[in-house]
Design a protein around this motif. Structure first.
Motif, PDB file in Angstrom:
ATOM      1  N   LEU B 140      15.394   8.876  29.303  1.00  0.00           N
ATOM      2  CA  LEU B 140      14.081   9.502  29.112  1.00  0.00           C
ATOM      3  C   LEU B 140      13.615   9.045  27.736  1.00  0.00           C
ATOM      4  CD1 LEU B 140      14.801  12.979  30.703  1.00  0.00           C
ATOM      5  CD2 LEU B 140      13.084  11.329  31.481  1.00  0.00           C
ATOM      6  N   GLN B 141      13.331   7.756  27.688  1.00  0.00           N
ATOM      7  CA  GLN B 141      13.186   7.094  26.397  1.00  0.00           C
ATOM      8  C   GLN B 141      11.858   7.362  25.708  1.00  0.00           C
ATOM      9  OE1 GLN B 141      13.177   5.564  29.357  1.00  0.00           O
ATOM     10  NE2 GLN B 141      12.028   3.656  29.356  1.00  0.00           N
ATOM     11  N   GLY B 142      10.985   8.122  26.388  1.00  0.00           N
ATOM     12  CA  GLY B 142       9.741   8.514  25.723  1.00  0.00           C
ATOM     13  C   GLY B 142      10.006   9.275  24.432  1.00  0.00           C
ATOM     14  N   ARG B 143      11.142   9.942  24.361  1.00  0.00           N
ATOM     15  CA  ARG B 143      11.473  10.699  23.152  1.00  0.00           C
ATOM     16  C   ARG B 143      11.792   9.797  21.966  1.00  0.00           C
ATOM     17  NH1 ARG B 143      15.339  15.730  24.954  1.00  0.00           N
ATOM     18  NH2 ARG B 143      14.469  16.030  27.046  1.00  0.00           N
ATOM     19  N   TYR B 144      11.910   8.496  22.228  1.00  0.00           N
ATOM     20  CA  TYR B 144      12.166   7.541  21.148  1.00  0.00           C
ATOM     21  C   TYR B 144      10.897   6.787  20.762  1.00  0.00           C
ATOM     22  CZ  TYR B 144      17.147   8.213  22.118  1.00  0.00           C
ATOM     23  OH  TYR B 144      18.396   8.742  22.286  1.00  0.00           O
ATOM     24  N   GLU B 145       9.829   7.014  21.507  1.00  0.00           N
ATOM     25  CA  GLU B 145       8.579   6.300  21.251  1.00  0.00           C
ATOM     26  C   GLU B 145       7.996   6.767  19.914  1.00  0.00           C
ATOM     27  OE1 GLU B 145       6.916   3.869  22.478  1.00  0.00           O
ATOM     28  OE2 GLU B 145       4.998   4.204  21.475  1.00  0.00           O
ATOM     29  N   PRO B 146       7.713   5.835  19.007  1.00  0.00           N
ATOM     30  CA  PRO B 146       7.231   6.239  17.676  1.00  0.00           C
ATOM     31  C   PRO B 146       5.992   7.141  17.711  1.00  0.00           C
ATOM     32  CG  PRO B 146       7.859   3.926  17.660  1.00  0.00           C
ATOM     33  CD  PRO B 146       7.962   4.382  19.082  1.00  0.00           C
ATOM     34  N   ALA B 147       5.076   6.901  18.646  1.00  0.00           N
ATOM     35  CA  ALA B 147       3.873   7.740  18.705  1.00  0.00           C
ATOM     36  C   ALA B 147       4.235   9.178  19.070  1.00  0.00           C
ATOM     37  CB  ALA B 147       2.884   7.174  19.724  1.00  0.00           C
ATOM     38  N   VAL B 148       5.180   9.313  19.992  1.00  0.00           N
ATOM     39  CA  VAL B 148       5.627  10.653  20.399  1.00  0.00           C
ATOM     40  C   VAL B 148       6.320  11.348  19.233  1.00  0.00           C
ATOM     41  CG1 VAL B 148       7.220  11.897  21.915  1.00  0.00           C
ATOM     42  CG2 VAL B 148       5.820  10.026  22.835  1.00  0.00           C
ATOM     43  N   LEU B 149       7.168  10.598  18.549  1.00  0.00           N
ATOM     44  CA  LEU B 149       7.888  11.172  17.407  1.00  0.00           C
ATOM     45  C   LEU B 149       6.928  11.573  16.297  1.00  0.00           C
ATOM     46  CD1 LEU B 149      10.947   8.772  17.408  1.00  0.00           C
ATOM     47  CD2 LEU B 149      10.929  11.205  18.012  1.00  0.00           C
ATOM     48  N   LYS B 150       5.864  10.810  16.153  1.00  0.00           N
ATOM     49  CA  LYS B 150       4.877  11.137  15.121  1.00  0.00           C
ATOM     50  C   LYS B 150       4.152  12.436  15.478  1.00  0.00           C
ATOM     51  CE  LYS B 150       3.935   9.022  11.853  1.00  0.00           C
ATOM     52  NZ  LYS B 150       4.445   9.238  10.470  1.00  0.00           N
ATOM     53  N   VAL B 151       3.804  12.581  16.757  1.00  0.00           N
ATOM     54  CA  VAL B 151       3.168  13.837  17.187  1.00  0.00           C
ATOM     55  C   VAL B 151       4.109  15.004  16.900  1.00  0.00           C
ATOM     56  CG1 VAL B 151       2.307  15.158  19.163  1.00  0.00           C
ATOM     57  CG2 VAL B 151       1.756  12.720  18.960  1.00  0.00           C
ATOM     58  N   LYS B 152       5.361  14.828  17.274  1.00  0.00           N
ATOM     59  CA  LYS B 152       6.356  15.893  17.054  1.00  0.00           C
ATOM     60  C   LYS B 152       6.482  16.223  15.568  1.00  0.00           C
ATOM     61  CE  LYS B 152      11.150  17.081  18.299  1.00  0.00           C
ATOM     62  NZ  LYS B 152      10.770  18.300  19.027  1.00  0.00           N
ATOM     63  N   GLU B 153       6.506  15.185  14.762  1.00  0.00           N
ATOM     64  CA  GLU B 153       6.650  15.378  13.312  1.00  0.00           C
ATOM     65  C   GLU B 153       5.460  16.168  12.749  1.00  0.00           C
ATOM     66  OE1 GLU B 153       7.140  11.604  11.210  1.00  0.00           O
ATOM     67  OE2 GLU B 153       5.860  12.410   9.611  1.00  0.00           O
ATOM     68  N   ILE B 154       4.262  15.810  13.192  1.00  0.00           N
ATOM     69  CA  ILE B 154       3.068  16.509  12.687  1.00  0.00           C
ATOM     70  C   ILE B 154       3.076  17.967  13.148  1.00  0.00           C
ATOM     71  CG2 ILE B 154       0.543  16.618  12.777  1.00  0.00           C
ATOM     72  CD1 ILE B 154       0.590  13.529  13.147  1.00  0.00           C
ATOM     73  N   VAL B 155       3.419  18.169  14.422  1.00  0.00           N
ATOM     74  CA  VAL B 155       3.468  19.539  14.944  1.00  0.00           C
ATOM     75  C   VAL B 155       4.468  20.361  14.133  1.00  0.00           C
ATOM     76  CG1 VAL B 155       4.221  20.933  16.921  1.00  0.00           C
ATOM     77  CG2 VAL B 155       2.685  18.979  17.275  1.00  0.00           C
ATOM     78  N   GLU B 156       5.654  19.805  13.911  1.00  0.00           N
ATOM     79  CA  GLU B 156       6.698  20.547  13.188  1.00  0.00           C
ATOM     80  C   GLU B 156       6.337  20.774  11.725  1.00  0.00           C
ATOM     81  OE1 GLU B 156      10.270  18.325  13.907  1.00  0.00           O
ATOM     82  OE2 GLU B 156      10.590  19.262  15.879  1.00  0.00           O
ATOM     83  N   SER B 157       5.546  19.868  11.168  1.00  0.00           N
ATOM     84  CA  SER B 157       5.179  19.989   9.753  1.00  0.00           C
ATOM     85  C   SER B 157       4.242  21.166   9.505  1.00  0.00           C
ATOM     86  CB  SER B 157       4.480  18.708   9.288  1.00  0.00           C
ATOM     87  OG  SER B 157       3.143  18.673   9.788  1.00  0.00           O
ATOM     88  N   GLY B 158       3.626  21.659  10.572  1.00  0.00           N
ATOM     89  CA  GLY B 158       2.682  22.759  10.410  1.00  0.00           C
ATOM     90  C   GLY B 158       1.301  22.308   9.973  1.00  0.00           C
ATOM     91  N   ARG B 159       1.101  21.020   9.917  1.00  0.00           N
ATOM     92  CA  ARG B 159      -0.159  20.514   9.385  1.00  0.00           C
ATOM     93  C   ARG B 159      -1.368  20.913  10.227  1.00  0.00           C
ATOM     94  NH1 ARG B 159      -1.742  14.306   8.020  1.00  0.00           N
ATOM     95  NH2 ARG B 159      -3.836  14.929   7.401  1.00  0.00           N
ATOM     96  N   ILE B 160      -1.201  21.025  11.520  1.00  0.00           N
ATOM     97  CA  ILE B 160      -2.327  21.483  12.353  1.00  0.00           C
ATOM     98  C   ILE B 160      -2.166  22.965  12.704  1.00  0.00           C
ATOM     99  CG2 ILE B 160      -2.844  19.195  13.303  1.00  0.00           C
ATOM    100  CD1 ILE B 160      -1.482  20.160  15.937  1.00  0.00           C
ATOM    101  N   GLY B 161      -1.228  23.630  12.039  1.00  0.00           N
ATOM    102  CA  GLY B 161      -1.008  25.048  12.327  1.00  0.00           C
ATOM    103  C   GLY B 161      -0.307  25.220  13.664  1.00  0.00           C
ATOM    104  N   LYS B 162      -0.266  26.444  14.089  1.00  0.00           N
ATOM    105  CA  LYS B 162       0.356  26.752  15.385  1.00  0.00           C
ATOM    106  C   LYS B 162      -0.435  26.029  16.477  1.00  0.00           C
ATOM    107  CE  LYS B 162       1.469  30.919  18.079  1.00  0.00           C
ATOM    108  NZ  LYS B 162       2.850  30.544  18.448  1.00  0.00           N
ATOM    109  N   VAL B 163       0.275  25.407  17.405  1.00  0.00           N
ATOM    110  CA  VAL B 163      -0.417  24.714  18.498  1.00  0.00           C
ATOM    111  C   VAL B 163      -0.939  25.745  19.496  1.00  0.00           C
ATOM    112  CG1 VAL B 163      -0.175  23.108  20.422  1.00  0.00           C
ATOM    113  CG2 VAL B 163       0.947  22.617  18.238  1.00  0.00           C
ATOM    114  N   LEU B 164      -2.233  25.659  19.789  1.00  0.00           N
ATOM    115  CA  LEU B 164      -2.861  26.608  20.706  1.00  0.00           C
ATOM    116  C   LEU B 164      -2.936  26.054  22.121  1.00  0.00           C
ATOM    117  CD1 LEU B 164      -5.786  27.794  18.375  1.00  0.00           C
ATOM    118  CD2 LEU B 164      -3.494  28.764  18.628  1.00  0.00           C
ATOM    119  N   SER B 165      -3.269  24.771  22.226  1.00  0.00           N
ATOM    120  CA  SER B 165      -3.356  24.180  23.566  1.00  0.00           C
ATOM    121  C   SER B 165      -3.222  22.672  23.480  1.00  0.00           C
ATOM    122  CB  SER B 165      -4.680  24.551  24.255  1.00  0.00           C
ATOM    123  OG  SER B 165      -5.784  23.982  23.591  1.00  0.00           O
ATOM    124  N   SER B 166      -2.901  22.090  24.619  1.00  0.00           N
ATOM    125  CA  SER B 166      -2.761  20.636  24.684  1.00  0.00           C
ATOM    126  C   SER B 166      -3.244  20.156  26.044  1.00  0.00           C
ATOM    127  CB  SER B 166      -1.286  20.252  24.474  1.00  0.00           C
ATOM    128  OG  SER B 166      -1.128  18.847  24.500  1.00  0.00           O
TER     129      SER B 166
END
Lengths: 385, 385
Positions: B140-166
């Motif tokens: 399930l190599q999508g978890r290694y995709e840099p774009a996916v990891l970047k989204v995860k990193e931003i979400v975890e950083s709190g930069r966009i606050g709590k995620v409300l919807s996607s």
């Protein structure tokens, strides 16, 4: 033909000034087949002030209450209600009751969407209109928007084949965690005017109209992800209070239409993504696909929308031109103007009546009821391993 | 450190040639910490041919059956299964059974997603792996995709606050009413490899990974809007037959994640809208929003994706740069290469095991079960008026 005599409820330069923005421009424009001969605002003084503010003839009747207007109903061919949604019922009911027993036959009563605060008020207004014998109109003016009509025309032409699915994604502006103080009322669910009733009501209406079907079966999901709303005072330039809200700021519907097409719909509150597409609406058919993009989801108020058509056989994209015959009017006034034109021209097939409005209230009510009953099924897959 | 000895099941220049496209490039590249010392194809002749076709050393063991490979399991540190999904179970089971009783301890068995045709096969493979004592990996190599990891990193950083919807919208290419003859097998639901199992499995995996939660409650909708599929023979340049299919070409999910965020997901078959966005993935938070757009939804195989971040406070959009450290490899081989790197480097937290794979099969199974039980609630609003 003599112009139709029109009584307007809610013409004011204060408040949201919606009637002044969206109704007044057409009514005063050259092609108008109407003349405003009566005004009803929240008080006699306010009605009289509007006669002056909008430079109407001194002969214009100014009323102090719905009962006053009701007593003189026979002076009008058309009565238009364009006030805040919670005032629809108390403004219209006395007028309709004054016409009870079919005395309103031949007249038109036109109300802004939503038709009252909720399904109950809509049903009562519908019954009262039937008892008065009047015809009815509702401002679900998205059905007059040229881009919507173009989508409908393409779908009906068979050019993209049978519609298989459609996606609609938009953001409403409202429901982003902060409202201007003059819009504080939209944070009260029971008041009946908010992202769900107004914005969802309008958008779902024109989407279904263009796709040519009703929802046959669906699941819905509404939620309030921003339950605290900052009330911002523009004149002070600051947040003056924070209020709680139960108004949905997330509205999702997925299901099948009566045509067999699948609909995936998501309207949320808050800011759109600036680089867009702010509105993304796709209609995917067996042979091609229409893409509608634009600066806002609420096409009912008009928008410089882009329509493209992808032909699966050729792989070509065609940019579809949408004509705007009412360019002389401001954007918000165009679709409302077309509604007035349809009425004056006797174009009855275009008139959207209160039955349609009540149907939309029934959909909103159904979604609220499902919210109470539990909207989504519990996921069990994680514990299955 | 000596390179890890690897047996590869399914290295061939015919068929989909996925192993040759996605696994082989990294394994033969300079940074590889592996050496291919065994091959198993559908026959001994085919295995021997692959040794020659891919210029592997003559010492490479060529096997004629899974049992043959099973007998020599101890010659390998890593066994990789990259064959068509319906062959996962029959290829791996004999090898795992040969290691029964913990004889496989210290070894890794790596399988392409999906792990077998369905939940039942996945569960049996999982049990067999546990009895063999091997560690497991799933592509399930999508978890290694840099774009996916970047989204995860931003979400975890709190930069966009709590995620409300996607929102996630994409089209799969497959499921458009015509398939090449070498892909005819994807029209058979029970075979287990199709838009739903493969494409939905991958995309939902990386979406949930980036958003940091599982589905807590949801409604799903799957449907086959194109039940007739034309089989196109490329060499003849014509349609050679039309077959029936029950494979879903419309997959919709809406619900809440365990994080509280709402997810609206729609993956459909057929051609993307050419002027895009072909993939539109948005992650809307309390303070900002991430928009991911790109030429395809299946980020697991890599894609030149655009990431933007809208900061609600400033109104600014930032273009987020995504680094691609594996540019030397072809696109499809990059995320697979990162999986191999993680394993060789002992980066255990990055390893996605068969429990995760079985969980995804359980989700797919749950959605199939709901399809049988009735997916959507009947609409009653029209008859309420």
């Amino acid at each position: 033909m003599a112009p139709l005599r029109l009584a307007l409820i809610g013409l004011s330069k204060s408040g949201s000034a919606w009637a002044a923005t969206a109704h007044h421009p057409y009514l005063l424009s050259a092609p108008s087949k109407y003349t405003i001969t009566g005004l009803l605002n929240s008080s006699l003084a306010s009605s009289q002030k509007a006669v002056q503010d909008f430079s109407l003839p001194a002969s214009t009747a100014a009323y102090g209450s719905p009962d006053d207007l009701g007593r003189e109903f026979d002076r009008y061919d058309v009565i238009v209600c364009s006030v805040r949604v919670d005032k629809h019922y108390p403004s219209l009911m006395p007028v309709l009751r004054a016409m009870e027993g079919g005395k309103g036959r031949g007249k038109m009563v036109h109300c802004e969407w939503p038709l009252g605060r909720n399904l109950q008020e809509a049903k009562e207004l519908l019954v009262a209109a039937e008892e008065a014998g009047v015809r009815t109109m509702i401002s679900l003016q998205g059905r007059y928007e040229p881009a919507v009509l173009k989508v409908k025309e393409i779908v009906e032409s068979g050019r993209i084949g049978k519609v298989l699915s459609s996606d609609f994604i938009g953001a409403g502006g409202l429901g982003g965690g902060r409202e201007n103080s003059n819009m504080k009322w939209i944070t009260t669910r029971d008041l009946g005017g908010n992202l769900f009733t107004i914005f969802f009501g309008h958008t779902m209406d024109f989407v279904l109209h263009a796709l040519g079907g009703e929802l046959e079966s669906y699941n819905s999901l509404i939620d309030t992800k921003r339950p605290k709303v900052e009330i911002f005072d523009k004149s002070l330039g600051e947040v003056v209070e924070t209020v709680d809200t139960k108004v949905p700021d997330q509205i999702l519907v997925q299901g099948h239409l009566t045509t067999g097409a699948i609909l995936s719909f998501h309207l949320r509150g808050g800011a759109s993504f600036p680089s867009g597409p702010k509105l993304l609406w796709r209609v995917y058919g067996e042979k091609g696909e229409i893409q509608i993009t634009g600066p806002q989801a609420v096409l009912n108020v008009g928008a410089p929308t882009t329509l493209e058509l992808h032909d699966h056989a050729t792989g070509e994209i065609e940019n579809i031109t949408v004509e705007e015959p009412f360019e002389s009017l401001s954007m918000y006034a165009r679709n409302i103007g077309r509604m007035y034109e349809a009425l004056a021209n006797g174009d009855d097939s275009k008139i959207i009546d209160w039955k349609e409005a009540t149907k939309h209230h029934a959909l909103i009510d159904e979604i609220y009821e499902r919210e109470k009953a539990g909207q989504s099924q519990k996921a069990k897959y994680v514990s299955a391993v």
